[in-house]
Write a protein that holds these residues in place. Structure first.
Motif, short mmCIF file in Angstrom:
data_model
loop_
_atom_site.label_atom_id
_atom_site.label_comp_id
_atom_site.label_asym_id
_atom_site.label_seq_id
_atom_site.Cartn_x
_atom_site.Cartn_y
_atom_site.Cartn_z
N LEU A 184 19.21 25.42 27.38
CA LEU A 184 18.89 26.55 28.26
C LEU A 184 17.38 26.71 28.43
CD1 LEU A 184 21.52 29.19 27.05
CD2 LEU A 184 21.54 27.86 29.18
N LEU A 185 16.65 26.56 27.32
CA LEU A 185 15.19 26.67 27.40
C LEU A 185 14.60 25.55 28.24
CD1 LEU A 185 14.31 27.67 23.71
CD2 LEU A 185 14.45 29.15 25.72
N CYS A 186 15.13 24.34 28.09
CA CYS A 186 14.64 23.21 28.88
C CYS A 186 14.91 23.43 30.36
CB CYS A 186 15.30 21.91 28.41
SG CYS A 186 14.73 21.34 26.79
N ALA A 187 16.11 23.93 30.69
CA ALA A 187 16.44 24.19 32.08
C ALA A 187 15.53 25.26 32.67
CB ALA A 187 17.90 24.63 32.19
N PHE A 188 15.17 26.23 31.84
CA PHE A 188 14.29 27.30 32.29
C PHE A 188 12.85 26.79 32.48
CE2 PHE A 188 11.54 31.01 31.18
CZ PHE A 188 11.86 31.80 32.28
N ALA A 189 12.44 25.85 31.63
CA ALA A 189 11.04 25.40 31.63
C ALA A 189 10.75 24.33 32.67
CB ALA A 189 10.68 24.87 30.25
N VAL A 190 11.75 23.52 33.02
CA VAL A 190 11.47 22.32 33.81
C VAL A 190 10.91 22.66 35.20
CG1 VAL A 190 13.81 22.14 34.81
CG2 VAL A 190 12.42 20.07 34.45
N GLY A 191 11.33 23.77 35.79
CA GLY A 191 10.84 24.13 37.12
C GLY A 191 9.34 24.38 37.13
N GLY A 192 8.84 25.14 36.14
CA GLY A 192 7.41 25.42 36.06
C GLY A 192 6.58 24.17 35.83
#
Length: 317
Positions: free
Chosen positions: A202-210
């Protein structure tokens, strides 16, 4: 010149503090991740390690990014800042990919019947409290330094955003692990054994866009993509008085953002013969006017009757 040195000193001090802060968070994350058997905490520490390495590079870049052209770099060193942004984004995207792959493998193994080692929650509250305070302290440090330096440093802006983002991820990770601790034997019992891996995904999915946006922005600057329309409009307004006073015709204007600077190409037809001295005076006048609106910008005056692209009727190819 004195103001530029002062700004460089503020930026350098902020980056030094952030460098050691990231090293502390990296060591704490790796140690806490090992003791707690938590991949989420371990990933948090590895993000900080990437931050430490990138800050080592940032300090070197900061000292020379405003240097003028020389034999080695005929267009100056402004592009180093864009290279730094691109490198950092690529490194973090690589870490996100590795962490996601490992977490997916652990979840698949669990679905096949393998039971992962349990989490040790003992030291987690202390870790999350200390790291969260450190992250937001670094964000405040970078933000103040960015404001004091005229909001022009992409490195300070990026590091400030990264510190705030790391703090947000740390808080989100802590809340997720707290949910597993309190509800792991209740509503979350089916996923509790791999709850840590799910949090990492979940954290990776949240971070990848930025991180992808940072990568795209850095590559765009290195590729020489045109600056945003509002920046071009600012440049046009700043240059208008000098061009009107000289009496010639503006054939074209191009603006590229490179790091904290803007490269402005002015294609100008004076409508009369001009000497090199007259062209230099006009160039310097435009440079002074432009830097009042876009600090650190540079102007290259091209005396020509054509725009940036040769017309087909005169193009020799």
């Amino acid at each position: 010149m004195t103001e530029a040195i002062s700004r460089q000193g503020i930026e350098s001090r902020s980056l030094i503090v952030a460098m050691w802060g990231n090293l502390f968070m990296a060591a704490a994350g790796v140690l806490a991740g090992f003791l707690s058997n938590s991949a989420a905490i371990m990933m948090d520490g590895l993000f900080s390690m990437v931050g430490f390495v990138s800050l080592l590079l940032a300090r070197r870049i900061s000292g020379r990014v405003t240097a003028g052209p020389d034999r080695l770099r005929p267009f100056g060193y402004a592009a180093d800042e864009a290279i730094f942004v691109t490198f950092r984004a690529l490194s973090l995207l690589g870490l996100v990919l590795a962490a996601s792959t490992t977490s997916i493998q652990r979840i698949i193994a669990y679905l096949r019947g393998e039971v992962p080692a349990p989490l040790n929650f003992g030291a987690m509250p202390y870790y999350y409290l200390i790291i969260t305070l450190t992250c937001f302290g670094l964000w405040w440090l970078h933000y103040r330094a960015w404001v004091k330096t005229g909001r022009s440093s992409d490195m300070l802006k990026l590091e400030g955003q990264a510190a705030a983002f790391d703090g947000a991820i740390t808080v989100a990770s802590g809340l997720g692990l707290a949910a597993i601790y309190f509800f792991g034997k209740g509503p979350l019992a089916p996923i509790a054994p791999v709850g840590d891996s799910i949090i990492v995904l979940l954290l990776c999915a949240f971070a990848v866009g930025g991180y992808f946006r940072d990568l795209r922005g850095g590559l765009a600057e290195l590729a020489g993509v045109t600056a945003s329309p509002d920046v071009i409009a600012v440049a046009r307004r700043a240059l208008r008085p000098a061009l009107a006073e000289d009496g010639g015709r503006l054939s074209d204007l191009s603006v590229n953002k490179i790091g904290r600077t803007h490269q402005v190409m002015v294609y100008y037809d004076p409508g009369r013969p001009v000497t090199a001295a007259q062209a230099d005076r006009l160039n310097l006048r435009m440079l002074r006017d432009l830097r009042g609106a876009l600090p650190g910008a540079d102007v290259m005056l091209v005396i020509t009757e054509y725009p940036r692209r040769w017309p087909d009727e005169v193009w020799p190819g």
